[in-house]
Design a protein around this motif. Structure first.
Motif, PDB file in Angstrom:
ATOM      1  N   GLY A 214       0.574 -47.849  23.737  1.00  9.71           N
ATOM      2  CA  GLY A 214      -0.696 -48.248  24.346  1.00  9.71           C
ATOM      3  C   GLY A 214      -1.715 -47.128  24.318  1.00  9.71           C
ATOM      4  N   LEU A 215      -1.282 -45.919  24.641  1.00 13.60           N
ATOM      5  CA  LEU A 215      -2.192 -44.778  24.628  1.00 13.60           C
ATOM      6  C   LEU A 215      -2.688 -44.469  23.219  1.00 13.60           C
ATOM      7  N   LEU A 216      -1.815 -44.591  22.231  1.00 11.13           N
ATOM      8  CA  LEU A 216      -2.242 -44.370  20.844  1.00 11.13           C
ATOM      9  C   LEU A 216      -3.272 -45.408  20.399  1.00 11.13           C
ATOM     10  N   ILE A 217      -3.081 -46.654  20.797  1.00 11.32           N
ATOM     11  CA  ILE A 217      -4.059 -47.691  20.445  1.00 11.32           C
ATOM     12  C   ILE A 217      -5.381 -47.421  21.165  1.00 11.32           C
ATOM     13  N   ALA A 218      -5.312 -46.975  22.414  1.00  6.99           N
ATOM     14  CA  ALA A 218      -6.536 -46.628  23.152  1.00  6.99           C
ATOM     15  C   ALA A 218      -7.267 -45.484  22.460  1.00  6.99           C
ATOM     16  N   ILE A 219      -6.529 -44.489  21.994  1.00  5.26           N
ATOM     17  CA  ILE A 219      -7.156 -43.385  21.259  1.00  5.26           C
ATOM     18  C   ILE A 219      -7.790 -43.913  19.970  1.00  5.26           C
ATOM     19  N   PHE A 220      -7.139 -44.853  19.313  1.00 12.10           N
ATOM     20  CA  PHE A 220      -7.728 -45.463  18.118  1.00 12.10           C
ATOM     21  C   PHE A 220      -9.066 -46.126  18.455  1.00 12.10           C
ATOM     22  N   VAL A 221      -9.118 -46.870  19.557  1.00 18.78           N
ATOM     23  CA  VAL A 221     -10.347 -47.576  19.939  1.00 18.78           C
ATOM     24  C   VAL A 221     -11.463 -46.581  20.246  1.00 18.78           C
ATOM     25  N   TYR A 222     -11.165 -45.613  21.118  1.00 10.85           N
ATOM     26  CA  TYR A 222     -12.232 -44.737  21.602  1.00 10.85           C
ATOM     27  C   TYR A 222     -12.529 -43.562  20.675  1.00 10.85           C
ATOM     28  N   TYR A 223     -11.577 -43.167  19.857  1.00 13.25           N
ATOM     29  CA  TYR A 223     -11.855 -42.080  18.924  1.00 13.25           C
ATOM     30  C   TYR A 223     -12.265 -42.625  17.554  1.00 13.25           C
TER      31      TYR A 223
ATOM     32  N   TRP B 291     -19.606 -41.133  26.653  1.00  9.15           N
ATOM     33  CA  TRP B 291     -18.720 -41.993  27.442  1.00  9.15           C
ATOM     34  C   TRP B 291     -17.342 -42.070  26.783  1.00  9.15           C
ATOM     35  N   ALA B 292     -17.316 -42.272  25.485  1.00  5.01           N
ATOM     36  CA  ALA B 292     -16.032 -42.334  24.766  1.00  5.01           C
ATOM     37  C   ALA B 292     -15.316 -40.992  24.834  1.00  5.01           C
ATOM     38  N   THR B 293     -16.072 -39.909  24.757  1.00  2.94           N
ATOM     39  CA  THR B 293     -15.473 -38.576  24.845  1.00  2.94           C
ATOM     40  C   THR B 293     -14.810 -38.376  26.208  1.00  2.94           C
ATOM     41  N   GLN B 294     -15.456 -38.829  27.260  1.00  6.27           N
ATOM     42  CA  GLN B 294     -14.878 -38.699  28.602  1.00  6.27           C
ATOM     43  C   GLN B 294     -13.574 -39.476  28.719  1.00  6.27           C
ATOM     44  N   ILE B 295     -13.516 -40.635  28.114  1.00 11.72           N
ATOM     45  CA  ILE B 295     -12.280 -41.422  28.134  1.00 11.72           C
ATOM     46  C   ILE B 295     -11.189 -40.694  27.364  1.00 11.72           C
ATOM     47  N   LEU B 296     -11.533 -40.193  26.192  1.00 12.14           N
ATOM     48  CA  LEU B 296     -10.560 -39.453  25.381  1.00 12.14           C
ATOM     49  C   LEU B 296     -10.102 -38.182  26.079  1.00 12.14           C
ATOM     50  N   ASP B 297     -10.999 -37.542  26.814  1.00 13.99           N
ATOM     51  CA  ASP B 297     -10.640 -36.333  27.552  1.00 13.99           C
ATOM     52  C   ASP B 297      -9.606 -36.613  28.635  1.00 13.99           C
ATOM     53  N   PHE B 298      -9.452 -37.849  29.029  1.00  8.16           N
ATOM     54  CA  PHE B 298      -8.421 -38.238  29.987  1.00  8.16           C
ATOM     55  C   PHE B 298      -7.170 -38.751  29.272  1.00  8.16           C
ATOM     56  N   ILE B 299      -7.373 -39.621  28.299  1.00  4.94           N
ATOM     57  CA  ILE B 299      -6.244 -40.292  27.657  1.00  4.94           C
ATOM     58  C   ILE B 299      -5.409 -39.345  26.791  1.00  4.94           C
ATOM     59  N   PHE B 300      -6.038 -38.486  26.012  1.00  8.56           N
ATOM     60  CA  PHE B 300      -5.265 -37.630  25.109  1.00  8.56           C
ATOM     61  C   PHE B 300      -4.352 -36.653  25.860  1.00  8.56           C
ATOM     62  N   PRO B 301      -4.847 -35.930  26.859  1.00  7.62           N
ATOM     63  CA  PRO B 301      -3.918 -35.081  27.622  1.00  7.62           C
ATOM     64  C   PRO B 301      -2.840 -35.898  28.345  1.00  7.62           C
ATOM     65  N   ALA B 302      -3.206 -37.098  28.794  1.00  9.96           N
ATOM     66  CA  ALA B 302      -2.208 -37.962  29.433  1.00  9.96           C
ATOM     67  C   ALA B 302      -1.110 -38.322  28.445  1.00  9.96           C
ATOM     68  N   LEU B 303      -1.478 -38.613  27.199  1.00  5.32           N
ATOM     69  CA  LEU B 303      -0.493 -38.910  26.160  1.00  5.32           C
ATOM     70  C   LEU B 303       0.470 -37.738  25.987  1.00  5.32           C
ATOM     71  N   ILE B 304      -0.070 -36.547  25.908  1.00  5.96           N
ATOM     72  CA  ILE B 304       0.775 -35.359  25.738  1.00  5.96           C
ATOM     73  C   ILE B 304       1.694 -35.188  26.943  1.00  5.96           C
ATOM     74  N   TYR B 305       1.126 -35.262  28.134  1.00  7.59           N
ATOM     75  CA  TYR B 305       1.894 -35.049  29.356  1.00  7.59           C
ATOM     76  C   TYR B 305       3.000 -36.096  29.525  1.00  7.59           C
ATOM     77  N   ILE B 306       2.651 -37.350  29.309  1.00 13.34           N
ATOM     78  CA  ILE B 306       3.638 -38.421  29.496  1.00 13.34           C
ATOM     79  C   ILE B 306       4.744 -38.314  28.461  1.00 13.34           C
ATOM     80  N   SER B 307       4.408 -37.901  27.250  1.00 10.24           N
ATOM     81  CA  SER B 307       5.432 -37.832  26.199  1.00 10.24           C
ATOM     82  C   SER B 307       6.420 -36.690  26.410  1.00 10.24           C
ATOM     83  N   LEU B 308       6.040 -35.679  27.151  1.00 13.63           N
ATOM     84  CA  LEU B 308       6.946 -34.549  27.386  1.00 13.63           C
ATOM     85  C   LEU B 308       8.192 -34.994  28.134  1.00 13.63           C
ATOM     86  N   LYS B 309       9.309 -34.435  27.748  1.00 15.44           N
ATOM     87  CA  LYS B 309      10.581 -34.765  28.385  1.00 15.44           C
ATOM     88  C   LYS B 309      10.938 -33.624  29.340  1.00 15.44           C
ATOM     89  N   ASN B 310      10.228 -33.569  30.467  1.00 17.41           N
ATOM     90  CA  ASN B 310      10.441 -32.486  31.392  1.00 17.41           C
ATOM     91  C   ASN B 310      10.906 -32.945  32.767  1.00 17.41           C
TER      92      ASN B 310
END
Length: 169
Positions: A115-124, A148-167
C-alpha cells in the motif's frame, strides 16, 4: 503503562502510522468521489497545461481531451482506492499480529508495504514526476500541488522505511 516495553511500543507505533496513512487514504477517496467536479477541474487544468508560463514552448505535451482527463482522473482514483485498501489490510494484519512472534509480525507487514509503495507511486510518480516534470504543474499559480505532494511523501517514505525494519521482538 509500566508493563509496556520498548519493543511493544515500536509495534504499536508501526500500527499507528499505518492507521494514520489509511485514514488519509480514506479521506482522499472520499474527497475525490464526493467532490468529483472540483478535483476533475484540477486534473483537467494540469493535463491541458492551460495555466503554465511556457505553454507555447511545451504545449505539445498537453492532453486536451476531456475524455482522457476523465480516464486519467479515474486511474488516479483507482490507484488511491487500491493503496488505501492495501494500507487498511496492512493495518488490520499488524493489529492481528501485535502480540505474535517477531516473524509473524514482520510477515504481517506485506500488505502495508504494498500500500505504501502504491501511495508513493501516486504522489511521487503521478504528481511529482508526471505532473511537475512533464505537465509543468509547478509553473501554474492556481493549479500547483507539488508542495502538497511533497509533504505527503515526506511522511509516507520514512514511514515505509520505519515499518519495513525488523526491529521489534
Amino acid at each position: 503503562m509500566n508493563n509496556l516495553t520498548t519493543q511493544q511500543t515500536i509495534r504499536v507505533s508501526k500500527l499507528a502510522l499505518m492507521s494514520f496513512i489509511s485514514f488519509f487514504g480514506l479521506l482522499m477517496m472520499y474527497s475525490n468521489l464526493t467532490d468529483y467536479p472540483a478535483n476533475y477541474e484540477y486534473v483537467a487544468h494540469i493535463l491541458s497545461m492551460d495555466t503554465t508560463r511556457d505553454k507555447l514552448r511545451y504545449g505539445y505535451r498537453a492532453i486536451t481531451s476531456p475524455m482522457l482527463h476523465h480516464r486519467i482522473y479515474w486511474l488516479i482514483i483507482t490507484l488511491e482506492v487500491i493503496y488505501t485498501a492495501f494500507c487498511l489490510m496492512g493495518t488490520y494484519q499488524l493489529y492481528r499480529q501485535l502480540n505474535a512472534s517477531t516473524e509473524a509480525f514482520h510477515d504481517a507487514k506485506k500488505y502495508a508495504l504494498i500500500g505504501l509503495l502504491i501511495a508513493i507511486f501516486v504522489y511521487y510518480i503521478c504528481i511529482q514526476v508526471v505532473g511537475v516534470e512533464w505537465f509543468n504543474m509547478d509553473q501554474s499559480e492556481a493549479w500547483n500541488y507539488a508542495d502538497w505532494a511533497t509533504q505527503i511523501l515526506d511522511f509516507i517514505f520514512p514511514a515505509l522505511i520505519y515499518i519495513s525494519l525488523k526491529n521489534e521482538k
